[in-house]
Motif scaffolding. Structure first.
Motif, mmCIF file in Angstrom:
data_model
loop_
_atom_site.group_PDB
_atom_site.id
_atom_site.type_symbol
_atom_site.label_atom_id
_atom_site.label_comp_id
_atom_site.label_asym_id
_atom_site.label_seq_id
_atom_site.Cartn_x
_atom_site.Cartn_y
_atom_site.Cartn_z
ATOM 1 N N VAL A 56 38.737 25.500 31.118
ATOM 2 C CA VAL A 56 39.309 26.529 31.995
ATOM 3 C C VAL A 56 40.813 26.650 31.763
ATOM 4 O O VAL A 56 41.365 27.763 31.727
ATOM 5 C CB VAL A 56 39.006 26.207 33.470
ATOM 6 N N ASP A 57 41.490 25.527 31.599
ATOM 7 C CA ASP A 57 42.933 25.566 31.338
ATOM 8 C C ASP A 57 43.240 26.307 30.037
ATOM 9 O O ASP A 57 44.179 27.120 29.980
ATOM 10 C CB ASP A 57 43.486 24.141 31.253
ATOM 11 N N ILE B 40 45.125 31.315 27.225
ATOM 12 C CA ILE B 40 44.912 32.412 26.274
ATOM 13 C C ILE B 40 44.983 33.759 26.986
ATOM 14 O O ILE B 40 45.587 34.719 26.479
ATOM 15 C CB ILE B 40 43.560 32.245 25.557
ATOM 16 N N ILE B 41 44.384 33.855 28.164
ATOM 17 C CA ILE B 41 44.437 35.109 28.930
ATOM 18 C C ILE B 41 45.881 35.470 29.257
ATOM 19 O O ILE B 41 46.290 36.633 29.141
ATOM 20 C CB ILE B 41 43.609 34.972 30.223
ATOM 21 N N ALA B 42 46.665 34.490 29.652
ATOM 22 C CA ALA B 42 48.064 34.751 29.986
ATOM 23 C C ALA B 42 48.877 35.186 28.766
ATOM 24 O O ALA B 42 49.844 35.945 28.894
ATOM 25 C CB ALA B 42 48.689 33.505 30.612
ATOM 26 N N ALA B 43 48.484 34.711 27.587
ATOM 27 C CA ALA B 43 49.243 35.029 26.370
ATOM 28 C C ALA B 43 48.736 36.274 25.647
ATOM 29 O O ALA B 43 49.411 36.765 24.736
ATOM 30 C CB ALA B 43 49.193 33.832 25.411
ATOM 31 N N LEU B 44 47.582 36.787 26.017
ATOM 32 C CA LEU B 44 46.981 37.910 25.284
ATOM 33 C C LEU B 44 47.861 39.163 25.229
ATOM 34 O O LEU B 44 47.973 39.782 24.169
ATOM 35 C CB LEU B 44 45.610 38.251 25.884
ATOM 36 N N PRO B 45 48.481 39.601 26.322
ATOM 37 C CA PRO B 45 49.280 40.836 26.233
ATOM 38 C C PRO B 45 50.401 40.782 25.202
ATOM 39 O O PRO B 45 50.569 41.704 24.415
ATOM 40 C CB PRO B 45 49.831 40.987 27.660
ATOM 41 N N THR B 46 51.164 39.693 25.189
ATOM 42 C CA THR B 46 52.244 39.600 24.211
ATOM 43 C C THR B 46 51.701 39.457 22.798
ATOM 44 O O THR B 46 52.281 39.993 21.846
ATOM 45 C CB THR B 46 53.152 38.405 24.531
ATOM 46 N N LEU B 47 50.582 38.757 22.658
ATOM 47 C CA LEU B 47 49.972 38.625 21.336
ATOM 48 C C LEU B 47 49.515 39.990 20.822
ATOM 49 O O LEU B 47 49.758 40.334 19.659
ATOM 50 C CB LEU B 47 48.783 37.664 21.411
ATOM 51 N N LEU B 48 48.893 40.780 21.678
ATOM 52 C CA LEU B 48 48.437 42.115 21.272
ATOM 53 C C LEU B 48 49.607 43.017 20.940
ATOM 54 O O LEU B 48 49.541 43.821 20.000
ATOM 55 C CB LEU B 48 47.590 42.723 22.395
ATOM 56 N N VAL B 49 50.689 42.909 21.697
ATOM 57 C CA VAL B 49 51.868 43.737 21.428
ATOM 58 C C VAL B 49 52.411 43.449 20.041
ATOM 59 O O VAL B 49 52.743 44.365 19.277
ATOM 60 C CB VAL B 49 52.942 43.499 22.506
ATOM 61 N N VAL C 73 42.303 25.231 18.378
ATOM 62 C CA VAL C 73 41.831 24.234 19.344
ATOM 63 C C VAL C 73 41.679 24.864 20.725
ATOM 64 O O VAL C 73 40.699 24.603 21.443
ATOM 65 C CB VAL C 73 42.794 23.035 19.387
ATOM 66 N N MET C 74 42.627 25.706 21.110
ATOM 67 C CA MET C 74 42.545 26.360 22.421
ATOM 68 C C MET C 74 41.312 27.245 22.517
ATOM 69 O O MET C 74 40.574 27.198 23.517
ATOM 70 C CB MET C 74 43.807 27.187 22.664
ATOM 71 N N VAL C 75 41.072 28.058 21.480
ATOM 72 C CA VAL C 75 39.943 28.984 21.517
ATOM 73 C C VAL C 75 38.625 28.223 21.534
ATOM 74 O O VAL C 75 37.728 28.513 22.341
ATOM 75 C CB VAL C 75 40.009 29.953 20.318
ATOM 76 N N THR C 76 38.488 27.253 20.644
ATOM 77 C CA THR C 76 37.225 26.505 20.584
ATOM 78 C C THR C 76 36.980 25.700 21.854
ATOM 79 O O THR C 76 35.847 25.621 22.338
ATOM 80 C CB THR C 76 37.207 25.564 19.367
ATOM 81 N N THR C 77 38.031 25.109 22.412
ATOM 82 C CA THR C 77 37.868 24.341 23.645
ATOM 83 C C THR C 77 37.459 25.243 24.804
ATOM 84 O O THR C 77 36.633 24.853 25.648
ATOM 85 C CB THR C 77 39.171 23.604 23.998
ATOM 86 N N SER C 78 38.019 26.454 24.851
ATOM 87 C CA SER C 78 37.677 27.373 25.943
ATOM 88 C C SER C 78 36.236 27.850 25.872
ATOM 89 O O SER C 78 35.693 28.335 26.869
ATOM 90 C CB SER C 78 38.624 28.578 25.914
ATOM 91 N N LEU C 79 35.606 27.730 24.704
ATOM 92 C CA LEU C 79 34.230 28.186 24.525
ATOM 93 C C LEU C 79 33.214 27.054 24.640
ATOM 94 O O LEU C 79 32.033 27.264 24.399
ATOM 95 C CB LEU C 79 34.079 28.881 23.167
ATOM 96 N N LYS C 80 33.677 25.864 24.983
ATOM 97 C CA LYS C 80 32.793 24.709 25.109
ATOM 98 C C LYS C 80 32.558 24.373 26.575
ATOM 99 O O LYS C 80 33.369 24.701 27.448
ATOM 100 C CB LYS C 80 33.400 23.486 24.413
ATOM 101 N N SER C 81 31.463 23.685 26.824
ATOM 102 C CA SER C 81 31.215 23.135 28.154
ATOM 103 C C SER C 81 31.960 21.812 28.292
ATOM 104 O O SER C 81 32.388 21.213 27.286
ATOM 105 C CB SER C 81 29.722 22.915 28.374
ATOM 106 N N ALA D 287 34.006 29.355 31.203
ATOM 107 C CA ALA D 287 35.391 28.953 31.466
ATOM 108 C C ALA D 287 36.303 30.168 31.564
ATOM 109 O O ALA D 287 37.235 30.201 32.384
ATOM 110 C CB ALA D 287 35.873 28.006 30.365
ATOM 111 N N TRP D 288 36.064 31.183 30.740
ATOM 112 C CA TRP D 288 36.865 32.405 30.792
ATOM 113 C C TRP D 288 36.653 33.130 32.118
ATOM 114 O O TRP D 288 37.621 33.618 32.724
ATOM 115 C CB TRP D 288 36.493 33.312 29.628
ATOM 116 N N ALA D 289 35.399 33.206 32.549
ATOM 117 C CA ALA D 289 35.117 33.878 33.822
ATOM 118 C C ALA D 289 35.782 33.150 34.989
ATOM 119 O O ALA D 289 36.343 33.778 35.897
ATOM 120 C CB ALA D 289 33.607 33.960 34.035
ATOM 121 N N LYS D 290 35.724 31.822 34.957
ATOM 122 C CA LYS D 290 36.343 31.058 36.035
ATOM 123 C C LYS D 290 37.862 31.172 35.993
ATOM 124 O O LYS D 290 38.510 31.283 37.041
ATOM 125 C CB LYS D 290 35.920 29.591 35.958
#
Length: 296
Positions: free
Chosen positions: A262-263, A268-277, A40-48, A68-71
């Motif tokens: 945007v939220d 997702i951006i904030a969680a990416l580093p730990t997810l990648l680790v 839901v987070m990923v799909t919502t972030s890719l929608k207008s 939304a990712w850029a903003k």
């Protein structure tokens, strides 16, 4: 009798297969349950915003957009400033990497001493360090704030580094101590006979054997430090806040229409580093945890 035994023997494999597939289905349902929020987070972030208002929550985006990712990265407002997560993301990197390295090195040294260099009071010191692992964050806020004020490090990234190092030493010491007790004492005795000293034994014998538990310590500390909010919001100020504080400010700062895309992108951006680790080194984390579970 022979026919009955043959029938029972043929039934057992089918029973095992059915049980195995039932287990797979159950695990699949659990995995789906835990992955739905991420979906839901990923799909919502890719929608207008228009599509979010008119469409279904779990529907795939009709027109994929990364606005939304850029903003979220460089334009979202965290109060009166609209810089996005970018400066705070690098604040977290500047805080997490030194804190992880320092706490891991100190924990390795402490675990080495407690496990292999027996001295009077070693068990008491280890017990006190272990006790420190279970002290709630809220208990240390006031004394830590007082200490940072006395040292002139309040509201700075070095101050946050020191806070996380102090709080993490108990965990890293526990990890390395439980791992080092599995290393034969004869290695230390033989090295002493050959004239090796304290640091020589540590650097030449123990450290090369410590890769599994180093991975455990690094993953554990990085996850705890990166995801921390309480210390970040308590001991930082404007310009030194970590990404978790900025994320909270973005989600709770609304000027006009609430931008859910945007939220979600910011989360997702904030969680990416730990997810990648965990994706990259997750299997080594499990191996390192079990490596010290036989003895100690």
């Amino acid at each position: 009798m022979t026919d009955l035994s043959a029938t029972q023997g043929a039934a057992r494999p089918w029973g095992k297969i059915a049980l195995r597939w039932g287990l797979y289905v159950l695990l699949g349902l659990f995995a789906l349950y835990y992955l739905v929020p991420l979906f839901v987070m990923v799909t919502t972030s890719l929608k207008s915003l228009d599509e979010i208002r008119s469409g279904s929550l779990i529907a795939l985006p009709r027109d994929v957009t990364f606005d939304a990712w850029a903003k979220a990265w460089s334009g979202a407002c965290t109060g009166i400033q609209c810089e996005g997560l970018r400066p705070y993301f690098f604040n977290s990197i500047a805080m997490a990497i030194p804190a992880v390295m320092i706490s891991t090195v100190i924990g390795a040294m402490n675990g080495y001493v407690v496990a292999q260099w027996k001295f009077r009071g070693a068990n008491i010191i280890f017990s006190l360090l272990l006790f420190g692992c279970f002290i709630p964050f809220q208990v240390v806020l006031l004394p830590m704030a007082k200490m940072l004020g006395v040292l002139g490090m309040a509201g700075t990234i070095p101050g946050l580094i020191m806070v996380h190092v102090i709080y993490g030493i108990g965990f890293t010491t526990l990890f390395f101590r439980n791992y080092y007790v599995t290393i034969p004492v004869e290695l230390v005795k033989a090295a002493k006979i050959d004239g090796a000293g304290f640091f020589r034994i540590f650097w030449s014998i123990f450290l090369p054997l410590s890769l599994p538990i180093i991975v455990v310590s690094v993953i554990w500390q990085f996850t705890q430090i990166w995801n921390d909010f309480l210390f970040g919001v308590s001991f930082s100020q404007a310009g030194t806040q970590p990404v978790t504080v900025a994320l909270n400010n973005i989600v709770n700062s609304t000027t006009g229409v609430k931008e859910y895309n945007v939220d979600m992108a910011a989360a997702i951006i904030a969680a990416l580093p730990t997810l990648l680790v965990y994706v990259v080194a997750g299997k080594y984390f499990i191996r390192g945890l079990t490596a010290g579970s036989v003895k100690g």
